[in-house]
Scaffold this motif. Sequence first.
Motif, PDB file in Angstrom:
ATOM      1  N   GLY A  30       0.808  -1.220   0.000  1.00 42.99           N
ATOM      2  CA  GLY A  30       0.000   0.000   0.000  1.00 42.99           C
ATOM      3  C   GLY A  30       0.839   1.266   0.000  1.00 42.99           C
ATOM      4  O   GLY A  30       0.418   2.295   0.524  1.00 42.99           O
ATOM      5  N   ILE A  31       2.032   1.190  -0.580  1.00 38.44           N
ATOM      6  CA  ILE A  31       2.881   2.377  -0.676  1.00 38.44           C
ATOM      7  C   ILE A  31       3.182   2.632  -2.153  1.00 38.44           C
ATOM      8  O   ILE A  31       3.164   1.714  -2.971  1.00 38.44           O
ATOM      9  CB  ILE A  31       4.193   2.229   0.139  1.00 38.44           C
ATOM     10  N   PRO A  32       3.445   3.886  -2.524  1.00 41.00           N
ATOM     11  CA  PRO A  32       3.714   4.202  -3.927  1.00 41.00           C
ATOM     12  C   PRO A  32       4.921   3.424  -4.465  1.00 41.00           C
ATOM     13  O   PRO A  32       5.897   3.175  -3.753  1.00 41.00           O
ATOM     14  CB  PRO A  32       3.992   5.705  -3.914  1.00 41.00           C
ATOM     15  N   PHE A  33       4.825   3.071  -5.739  1.00 42.65           N
ATOM     16  CA  PHE A  33       5.875   2.302  -6.402  1.00 42.65           C
ATOM     17  C   PHE A  33       7.232   2.993  -6.291  1.00 42.65           C
ATOM     18  O   PHE A  33       8.236   2.379  -5.929  1.00 42.65           O
ATOM     19  CB  PHE A  33       5.496   2.073  -7.877  1.00 42.65           C
ATOM     20  N   ARG A  34       7.277   4.273  -6.593  1.00 43.22           N
ATOM     21  CA  ARG A  34       8.536   5.019  -6.563  1.00 43.22           C
ATOM     22  C   ARG A  34       9.121   5.036  -5.137  1.00 43.22           C
ATOM     23  O   ARG A  34      10.320   4.923  -4.937  1.00 43.22           O
ATOM     24  CB  ARG A  34       8.334   6.437  -7.089  1.00 43.22           C
ATOM     25  N   CYS A  53       3.092  -0.573   7.383  1.00 41.37           N
ATOM     26  CA  CYS A  53       2.733  -1.426   6.243  1.00 41.37           C
ATOM     27  C   CYS A  53       3.548  -2.711   6.249  1.00 41.37           C
ATOM     28  O   CYS A  53       3.010  -3.792   6.002  1.00 41.37           O
ATOM     29  CB  CYS A  53       2.946  -0.673   4.930  1.00 41.37           C
ATOM     30  N   PHE A  54       4.836  -2.605   6.538  1.00 42.02           N
ATOM     31  CA  PHE A  54       5.680  -3.803   6.597  1.00 42.02           C
ATOM     32  C   PHE A  54       5.215  -4.727   7.716  1.00 42.02           C
ATOM     33  O   PHE A  54       5.138  -5.935   7.543  1.00 42.02           O
ATOM     34  CB  PHE A  54       7.154  -3.436   6.773  1.00 42.02           C
ATOM     35  N   LEU A  55       4.898  -4.152   8.877  1.00 43.45           N
ATOM     36  CA  LEU A  55       4.398  -4.960   9.992  1.00 43.45           C
ATOM     37  C   LEU A  55       3.131  -5.704   9.612  1.00 43.45           C
ATOM     38  O   LEU A  55       2.979  -6.885   9.895  1.00 43.45           O
ATOM     39  CB  LEU A  55       4.100  -4.067  11.207  1.00 43.45           C
TER      40      LEU A  55
END
Length: 150
Positions: A30-34, A53-55
Amino acid sequence: MNIGPSIGSRLKQWRTKIGIGQKEASASLGIPFRTFQNYELDNTPLGADSMKCFLRTGISIDWLLSGEGEMLFADRATPAQSAQLAPPSPIDAETLAFVIESLETGLSKRKLTIDAVRKANLIQLMYEYCLLDSGNKQAGTAEKFLKLVA
């Protein structure tokens, strides 16, 4: 502490293990590709929102930041423990109190102040980390997270 591979190389190692590309990884997190690309290239430090998000994806923050321990929470949990990895409801008041007290002590010791929104995000991240780590409440937890914001 493992001072070998960087955070970016550990992210690539995670992607390789689960067999996805950067676009799929950024979408699943759920984070931008760049932004994900910059993390993987070690061009951008991880922020608290991305660490959440990683968690949520099951990546161990200890492993991601230091290379220590298992990559994924599921790798170190027994099947019975894996069923308990989802945050319990209602809130675990003891864990939340530990997180708040640890954070306040750490901020006071470092003579730091952070705005309310940032503090709330940090409390949420630390709380989720403690829950995902099977309720592990270690004194150094706040210090790990304060290094990211200080």
